[in-house]
Design a protein around this motif. Structure first.
Motif, PDB file in Angstrom:
ATOM      1  N   MET A  24       0.840  -1.214   0.000  1.00 33.26           N
ATOM      2  CA  MET A  24       0.000   0.000   0.000  1.00 33.26           C
ATOM      3  C   MET A  24       0.866   1.252   0.000  1.00 33.26           C
ATOM      4  N   ALA A  25       1.928   1.241   0.766  1.00 29.95           N
ATOM      5  CA  ALA A  25       2.830   2.402   0.804  1.00 29.95           C
ATOM      6  C   ALA A  25       3.473   2.615  -0.561  1.00 29.95           C
ATOM      7  N   LEU A  26       3.862   1.539  -1.214  1.00 27.44           N
ATOM      8  CA  LEU A  26       4.459   1.650  -2.542  1.00 27.44           C
ATOM      9  C   LEU A  26       3.479   2.295  -3.513  1.00 27.44           C
ATOM     10  N   ARG A  27       2.219   1.858  -3.491  1.00 23.69           N
ATOM     11  CA  ARG A  27       1.209   2.426  -4.386  1.00 23.69           C
ATOM     12  C   ARG A  27       1.030   3.920  -4.125  1.00 23.69           C
ATOM     13  N   GLU A  28       0.981   4.292  -2.868  1.00 20.20           N
ATOM     14  CA  GLU A  28       0.716   5.684  -2.516  1.00 20.20           C
ATOM     15  C   GLU A  28       1.938   6.579  -2.699  1.00 20.20           C
ATOM     16  N   GLU A  29       3.130   6.067  -2.393  1.00 20.34           N
ATOM     17  CA  GLU A  29       4.332   6.908  -2.397  1.00 20.34           C
ATOM     18  C   GLU A  29       5.112   6.868  -3.702  1.00 20.34           C
ATOM     19  N   ASP A  30       4.987   5.773  -4.453  1.00 22.01           N
ATOM     20  CA  ASP A  30       5.768   5.632  -5.679  1.00 22.01           C
ATOM     21  C   ASP A  30       4.966   4.845  -6.715  1.00 22.01           C
ATOM     22  N   PRO A  31       3.930   5.476  -7.285  1.00 19.41           N
ATOM     23  CA  PRO A  31       3.073   4.747  -8.224  1.00 19.41           C
ATOM     24  C   PRO A  31       3.805   4.238  -9.468  1.00 19.41           C
TER      25      PRO A  31
ATOM     26  N   ALA B 115       3.618   0.453 -10.593  1.00 23.89           N
ATOM     27  CA  ALA B 115       3.250   0.023 -11.950  1.00 23.89           C
ATOM     28  C   ALA B 115       4.267  -0.963 -12.499  1.00 23.89           C
ATOM     29  N   ASP B 116       5.548  -0.706 -12.258  1.00 19.10           N
ATOM     30  CA  ASP B 116       6.588  -1.638 -12.706  1.00 19.10           C
ATOM     31  C   ASP B 116       6.432  -2.998 -12.015  1.00 19.10           C
ATOM     32  N   ALA B 117       6.080  -2.978 -10.727  1.00 14.85           N
ATOM     33  CA  ALA B 117       5.861  -4.231  -9.991  1.00 14.85           C
ATOM     34  C   ALA B 117       4.657  -4.979 -10.572  1.00 14.85           C
ATOM     35  N   MET B 118       3.603  -4.239 -10.924  1.00 17.75           N
ATOM     36  CA  MET B 118       2.444  -4.879 -11.550  1.00 17.75           C
ATOM     37  C   MET B 118       2.839  -5.496 -12.889  1.00 17.75           C
ATOM     38  N   LEU B 119       3.630  -4.770 -13.680  1.00 13.16           N
ATOM     39  CA  LEU B 119       4.068  -5.285 -14.970  1.00 13.16           C
ATOM     40  C   LEU B 119       4.861  -6.581 -14.789  1.00 13.16           C
TER      41      LEU B 119
ATOM     42  N   ILE C 107      -2.644  -1.533 -16.379  1.00  9.74           N
ATOM     43  CA  ILE C 107      -1.500  -0.842 -15.780  1.00  9.74           C
ATOM     44  C   ILE C 107      -1.361   0.546 -16.402  1.00  9.74           C
ATOM     45  N   ALA C 108      -1.512   0.613 -17.727  1.00 10.76           N
ATOM     46  CA  ALA C 108      -1.477   1.913 -18.407  1.00 10.76           C
ATOM     47  C   ALA C 108      -2.605   2.808 -17.904  1.00 10.76           C
ATOM     48  N   GLY C 109      -3.787   2.245 -17.732  1.00  5.62           N
ATOM     49  CA  GLY C 109      -4.918   3.014 -17.218  1.00  5.62           C
ATOM     50  C   GLY C 109      -4.657   3.533 -15.812  1.00  5.62           C
ATOM     51  N   PHE C 110      -4.050   2.705 -14.970  1.00  2.00           N
ATOM     52  CA  PHE C 110      -3.697   3.135 -13.613  1.00  2.00           C
ATOM     53  C   PHE C 110      -2.794   4.368 -13.662  1.00  2.00           C
ATOM     54  N   LEU C 111      -1.773   4.315 -14.511  1.00  2.00           N
ATOM     55  CA  LEU C 111      -0.843   5.450 -14.600  1.00  2.00           C
ATOM     56  C   LEU C 111      -1.545   6.697 -15.103  1.00  2.00           C
ATOM     57  N   ARG C 112      -2.435   6.548 -16.042  1.00  2.00           N
ATOM     58  CA  ARG C 112      -3.180   7.714 -16.559  1.00  2.00           C
ATOM     59  C   ARG C 112      -4.046   8.338 -15.471  1.00  2.00           C
ATOM     60  N   VAL C 113      -4.680   7.503 -14.661  1.00  3.17           N
ATOM     61  CA  VAL C 113      -5.491   8.025 -13.546  1.00  3.17           C
ATOM     62  C   VAL C 113      -4.606   8.806 -12.581  1.00  3.17           C
ATOM     63  N   GLU C 114      -3.380   8.319 -12.389  1.00  4.84           N
ATOM     64  CA  GLU C 114      -2.440   8.974 -11.491  1.00  4.84           C
ATOM     65  C   GLU C 114      -1.806  10.216 -12.121  1.00  4.84           C
ATOM     66  N   GLY C 115      -2.085  10.456 -13.409  1.00  5.63           N
ATOM     67  CA  GLY C 115      -1.501  11.605 -14.105  1.00  5.63           C
ATOM     68  C   GLY C 115      -0.036  11.406 -14.444  1.00  5.63           C
ATOM     69  N   LEU C 116       0.368  10.148 -14.603  1.00  3.47           N
ATOM     70  CA  LEU C 116       1.771   9.819 -14.849  1.00  3.47           C
ATOM     71  C   LEU C 116       1.954   9.234 -16.246  1.00  3.47           C
ATOM     72  N   PRO C 117       3.156   9.337 -16.781  1.00  2.45           N
ATOM     73  CA  PRO C 117       3.405   8.789 -18.126  1.00  2.45           C
ATOM     74  C   PRO C 117       3.434   7.261 -18.094  1.00  2.45           C
ATOM     75  N   VAL C 118       3.023   6.682 -19.214  1.00  2.00           N
ATOM     76  CA  VAL C 118       3.078   5.228 -19.375  1.00  2.00           C
ATOM     77  C   VAL C 118       4.443   4.900 -19.968  1.00  2.00           C
TER      78      VAL C 118
ATOM     79  N   ASP D   8       7.654   2.973 -21.737  1.00  2.00           N
ATOM     80  CA  ASP D   8       7.804   2.201 -22.972  1.00  2.00           C
ATOM     81  C   ASP D   8       7.630   0.711 -22.700  1.00  2.00           C
ATOM     82  N   ALA D   9       8.109   0.247 -21.546  1.00  2.00           N
ATOM     83  CA  ALA D   9       8.005  -1.182 -21.219  1.00  2.00           C
ATOM     84  C   ALA D   9       6.542  -1.610 -21.097  1.00  2.00           C
ATOM     85  N   ILE D  10       5.715  -0.767 -20.485  1.00  2.00           N
ATOM     86  CA  ILE D  10       4.291  -1.097 -20.340  1.00  2.00           C
ATOM     87  C   ILE D  10       3.602  -1.043 -21.694  1.00  2.00           C
ATOM     88  N   THR D  11       3.903  -0.031 -22.487  1.00  2.00           N
ATOM     89  CA  THR D  11       3.322   0.061 -23.832  1.00  2.00           C
ATOM     90  C   THR D  11       3.729  -1.141 -24.669  1.00  2.00           C
ATOM     91  N   ARG D  12       4.991  -1.527 -24.578  1.00  2.00           N
ATOM     92  CA  ARG D  12       5.480  -2.686 -25.324  1.00  2.00           C
ATOM     93  C   ARG D  12       4.744  -3.959 -24.891  1.00  2.00           C
TER      94      ARG D  12
END
Length: 173
Positions: A45-52, A56-60, A85-96, A98-102
């Protein structure tokens, strides 16, 4: 028969895990949501909140392991997939990344992609589902856009019991 990977995406708290449990009960191979497994682990939970981004990389990484573990014949239904995972990053306002897109482009689901639409009557936050109702709706929009952006058509699940939803899914696998 080769593996046929299908997925269930959509809003948090819309009955995806309950549906997967019912499909599993009926003998369908299923893969649990990797994000929830990470969130339940120490520091998740801390990882999700402090370093999304790292979350995301852990989810990938976990999704790639789950993908590789499904080298079986017949249908396998995933609780979410790479575009989530890409959707999660977009909700967080963060870039997706290349590894996730790939991964979204290279690891293609062969089976149908089912969407569990926001369903207010069953939505309940829990220890890992921390979004409020408005955030759940925003998450649904973002993950659905990510799936569609990667060329998938989504099939909306009806708002019926898990047993009826499972029959709906089985008729389409």
């Amino acid at each position: 028969m080769p593996v046929q990977r299908a997925a269930i995406t959509g809003a948090p708290g819309a009955g995806k895990s309950t549906l997967l449990a019912e499909l599993s009960r009926r003998g369908v191979a299923t893969v649990s949501e990797v994000a929830r497994t990470i969130l339940k682990s120490a520091g998740g939970m801390a990882l999700r909140e402090e370093d999304p981004l790292t979350f995301a990389d852990a989810m990938l990484s976990a999704q790639l392991v789950a993908w590789d573990d499904t080298q079986i014949e017949g249908p396998v239904v995933f609780d979410r997939g790479f575009p989530d995972i890409a959707g999660f990053l977009r909700v967080e306002g963060l870039p997706v990344s290349d590894a996730i897109t790939r991964a979204c482009n290279e690891y293609r689901f062969e089976g149908p992609i089912f969407r569990a639409p926001p369903w207010r009557a069953i939505y309940t936050p829990d220890d890992e589902r921390i979004q409020d109702w408005e955030e759940a709706i925003a998450s649904d929009r973002a993950v659905c856009a990510a799936w569609r952006g990667h060329g998938y058509a989504l099939i909306d699940l009806p708002m019926v019991s898990a047993e009826e939803r499972a029959s709906f899914v089985l008729a389409r696998l």
